[in-house]
Motif scaffolding. Structure first.
Motif, PDB file in Angstrom:
ATOM      1  N   THR A 157       0.931   3.761   4.305  1.00 40.96           N
ATOM      2  CA  THR A 157      -0.467   3.642   4.838  1.00 40.96           C
ATOM      3  C   THR A 157      -0.513   2.697   5.941  1.00 40.96           C
ATOM      4  O   THR A 157      -1.188   3.057   6.925  1.00 40.96           O
ATOM      5  CB  THR A 157      -1.323   3.314   3.785  1.00 40.96           C
ATOM      6  OG1 THR A 157      -1.291   4.148   2.542  1.00 40.96           O
ATOM      7  CG2 THR A 157      -2.725   3.003   4.343  1.00 40.96           C
ATOM      8  N   ALA A 158       0.258   1.593   5.692  1.00 36.23           N
ATOM      9  CA  ALA A 158       0.547   0.637   7.023  1.00 36.23           C
ATOM     10  C   ALA A 158       1.159   1.285   8.073  1.00 36.23           C
ATOM     11  O   ALA A 158       0.457   1.061   9.428  1.00 36.23           O
ATOM     12  CB  ALA A 158       1.094  -0.501   6.253  1.00 36.23           C
ATOM     13  N   GLU A 214      -1.390   3.693   9.769  1.00 38.11           N
ATOM     14  CA  GLU A 214      -2.562   2.770  10.361  1.00 38.11           C
ATOM     15  C   GLU A 214      -2.017   2.327  11.832  1.00 38.11           C
ATOM     16  O   GLU A 214      -2.670   2.433  12.641  1.00 38.11           O
ATOM     17  CB  GLU A 214      -2.842   1.610   9.468  1.00 38.11           C
ATOM     18  CG  GLU A 214      -3.802   2.143   8.599  1.00 38.11           C
ATOM     19  CD  GLU A 214      -4.898   2.866   8.745  1.00 38.11           C
ATOM     20  OE1 GLU A 214      -5.575   2.507   9.789  1.00 38.11           O
ATOM     21  OE2 GLU A 214      -5.250   4.006   8.252  1.00 38.11           O
ATOM     22  N   ASP A 215      -0.674   1.956  11.843  1.00 36.68           N
ATOM     23  CA  ASP A 215      -0.155   1.334  13.104  1.00 36.68           C
ATOM     24  C   ASP A 215      -0.036   2.486  14.207  1.00 36.68           C
ATOM     25  O   ASP A 215      -0.457   2.565  15.361  1.00 36.68           O
ATOM     26  CB  ASP A 215       1.271   0.761  13.075  1.00 36.68           C
ATOM     27  CG  ASP A 215       1.320  -0.520  12.216  1.00 36.68           C
ATOM     28  OD1 ASP A 215       0.124  -1.377  12.395  1.00 36.68           O
ATOM     29  OD2 ASP A 215       2.166  -0.762  11.662  1.00 36.68           O
ATOM     30  N   LYS A 247      -2.210   5.129  14.280  1.00 36.94           N
ATOM     31  CA  LYS A 247      -3.370   5.396  14.817  1.00 36.94           C
ATOM     32  C   LYS A 247      -3.810   4.592  15.804  1.00 36.94           C
ATOM     33  O   LYS A 247      -4.977   4.772  16.419  1.00 36.94           O
ATOM     34  CB  LYS A 247      -4.390   5.327  13.479  1.00 36.94           C
ATOM     35  CG  LYS A 247      -4.228   6.250  12.204  1.00 36.94           C
ATOM     36  CD  LYS A 247      -5.286   6.078  11.334  1.00 36.94           C
ATOM     37  CE  LYS A 247      -5.283   6.993  10.422  1.00 36.94           C
ATOM     38  NZ  LYS A 247      -6.118   6.792   9.115  1.00 36.94           N
ATOM     39  N   LYS A 248      -3.345   3.512  15.935  1.00 42.16           N
ATOM     40  CA  LYS A 248      -3.682   2.570  17.156  1.00 42.16           C
ATOM     41  C   LYS A 248      -3.233   2.964  18.500  1.00 42.16           C
ATOM     42  O   LYS A 248      -3.803   2.376  19.652  1.00 42.16           O
ATOM     43  CB  LYS A 248      -3.236   1.081  16.927  1.00 42.16           C
ATOM     44  CG  LYS A 248      -3.738   0.613  15.538  1.00 42.16           C
ATOM     45  CD  LYS A 248      -3.077  -0.880  15.499  1.00 42.16           C
ATOM     46  CE  LYS A 248      -3.376  -1.263  13.867  1.00 42.16           C
ATOM     47  NZ  LYS A 248      -2.675  -2.853  13.798  1.00 42.16           N
ATOM     48  N   TYR A 259      -2.432   9.398  18.818  1.00 41.33           N
ATOM     49  CA  TYR A 259      -3.045   9.700  17.654  1.00 41.33           C
ATOM     50  C   TYR A 259      -4.552  10.085  18.207  1.00 41.33           C
ATOM     51  O   TYR A 259      -4.697  11.270  17.644  1.00 41.33           O
ATOM     52  CB  TYR A 259      -2.862   8.573  16.743  1.00 41.33           C
ATOM     53  CG  TYR A 259      -3.897   8.813  15.725  1.00 41.33           C
ATOM     54  CD1 TYR A 259      -3.467   9.879  14.512  1.00 41.33           C
ATOM     55  CD2 TYR A 259      -5.330   8.428  15.405  1.00 41.33           C
ATOM     56  CE1 TYR A 259      -4.455  10.255  13.480  1.00 41.33           C
ATOM     57  CE2 TYR A 259      -6.050   8.551  14.527  1.00 41.33           C
ATOM     58  CZ  TYR A 259      -5.670   9.435  13.434  1.00 41.33           C
ATOM     59  OH  TYR A 259      -6.394   9.854  12.473  1.00 41.33           O
ATOM     60  N   ARG A 260      -5.014   9.107  18.877  1.00 45.39           N
ATOM     61  CA  ARG A 260      -6.455   9.194  19.125  1.00 45.39           C
ATOM     62  C   ARG A 260      -6.760  10.671  20.049  1.00 45.39           C
ATOM     63  O   ARG A 260      -7.729  11.585  19.880  1.00 45.39           O
ATOM     64  CB  ARG A 260      -7.006   8.161  19.939  1.00 45.39           C
ATOM     65  CG  ARG A 260      -6.981   6.807  19.026  1.00 45.39           C
ATOM     66  CD  ARG A 260      -7.697   5.731  19.487  1.00 45.39           C
ATOM     67  NE  ARG A 260      -7.313   5.600  21.033  1.00 45.39           N
ATOM     68  CZ  ARG A 260      -6.482   4.613  21.261  1.00 45.39           C
ATOM     69  NH1 ARG A 260      -6.007   3.767  20.228  1.00 45.39           N
ATOM     70  NH2 ARG A 260      -6.176   4.443  22.424  1.00 45.39           N
TER      71      ARG A 260
END
Length: 366
Positions: free
Chosen positions: A75-76, A79-80, A82-83, A87-88
């Motif tokens: 998960t961590a 999340e990295d 996603k930054k 990804y965005r």
């Protein structure tokens, strides 16, 4: 009573210093390294084509050998990811299971790089300490080791270019990264090609000319690999999907090829010029390899001609595969096959050039 009897002391065995002819074990080791680098390039191609290269956003040369081992760690890591912009802008709907897939490609690529490093450095130290390396080979192996160390830093330099303000790595850094891999691969084969018994061939005439064109072809193959990396980095293979014309022109208009300013930025940033350059270099390599084959068959024959024929066959197959990849708009299998065969062409070009450079001639009739 027998002290007066003098027996001759045993003399130590005479051990000949290592030579290039006797270093067959070093040759085999370098061929294994070349095979590992080949696998590394193929995995790297898969990493690029599956958009996996930016899934690991940190460079941890030591601790990074272990992937996430718990759900919290996964998960961590997600999340990295996603930054970053990729990804965005490209995969905003990606879930954790999909992230694990792209992570696996990039992690495998980095792990294979670490394996190659150990597979080179540890045997190198062993051969060196055991006195098994010919003196002439030592600086060459140190040079290859230095290229490998540089490659690790260049790999992260490439990845870091895609973590801010971009959705992919910079194409010029990708080209440098692939070219370094190709140089390491070719260097291993070049050194290995000069080791062992029976490596020299006889060329009756034209040796210098044949060697020159073989070296020229080797250089052009390396240039073409760099040009192909620019095509891949710009996704230029998804444009101009016709052949032999590019949008109804064999040579696109100048305002299309040189639309960016300053003019030199077109060489790395203009999709049209980058693909056009890749096509033109391919035609030059094809024509020169055909000329080299005819020349070798007519003036030398034997192993020189067979080597030139093998090189021309690989070049021809690569041209056909490149056209197929373009017309099919770069499916994964074709993109991987095209990159793998490029390394095959490089392997044949390297060994062929090495044999001709070291060839013997019965008379100075070049």
């Amino acid at each position: 009573m027998t002290d007066w009897i003098q027996f001759p002391a045993p003399t130590p065995a005479i051990v000949a210093p290592p030579s290039e002819e006797s270093a067959t074990d070093v040759r085999l080791w370098l061929l294994v390294i070349a095979a590992l680098v080949f696998a590394m390039v193929v995995v790297g191609g898969a990493t690029r084509l599956t958009e996996s290269g930016l899934s690991i956003t940190e460079w941890k040369p030591i601790t990074g050998v272990l992937p996430p081992l718990s759900e919290a760690q996964w998960t961590a890591a997600f999340e990295d990811y996603k930054k970053i912009p990729q990804y965005r802008e490209m995969f905003p709907n990606m879930d954790l299971a999909q992230f694990k897939t792209i992570f696996a490609w990039e992690w495998s690529h980095r792990l294979l790089g670490r394996i190659i490093g150990f597979a080179f450095a540890i045997p190198l130290a062993w051969f060196w300490l055991r006195g098994r390396l010919p003196k002439s080979v030592k600086p060459k192996l140190i040079g290859i080791l230095a290229l490998g160390a540089l490659q690790g830093g260049v790999g992260w330099w490439m990845v870091s270019s895609g973590l801010v303000n971009r959705v992919e790595v910079a194409q010029e850094r990708l080209a440098i990264h692939l070219l370094l891999a190709a140089l390491i691969f070719s260097a291993c084969l070049w050194v290995a090609g000069g080791l062992g018994y029976g490596t020299r061939i006889i060329v009756a005439s034209g040796r210098r000319r044949l060697s020159f064109f073989a070296m020229l072809l080797l250089g052009l193959v390396l240039v073409q690999i760099g040009a192909g990396a620019l095509v891949a980095g710009l996704r230029a293979g998804y444009a101009y999907n016709t052949w032999p014309l590019m949008d109804d022109s064999f040579v696109p208009p100048a305002d299309e090829l040189l639309r960016l300013s300053p003019w030199w930025s077109n060489l790395v940033d203009n999709v049209a010029l980058v693909q056009f350059d890749h096509r033109m270099i391919a035609y030059v390599i094809f024509a020169l390899s055909l000329f080299h084959l005819v020349d070798a068959a007519g003036t030398a024959g034997g192993r020189a001609a067979r080597g030139a024929g093998l090189l021309f066959g690989h070049v021809s197959a690569q041209v056909v595969l490149g056209i197929t990849t373009l017309l099919l708009v770069v499916p994964l299998w074709a993109g991987l096959a095209h990159q793998a065969l490029a390394m095959g062409v490089l392997a044949v070009a390297t060994l062929h050039a090495r044999r001709l450079r070291d060839a013997e001639t019965p008379a100075d009739d070049d």
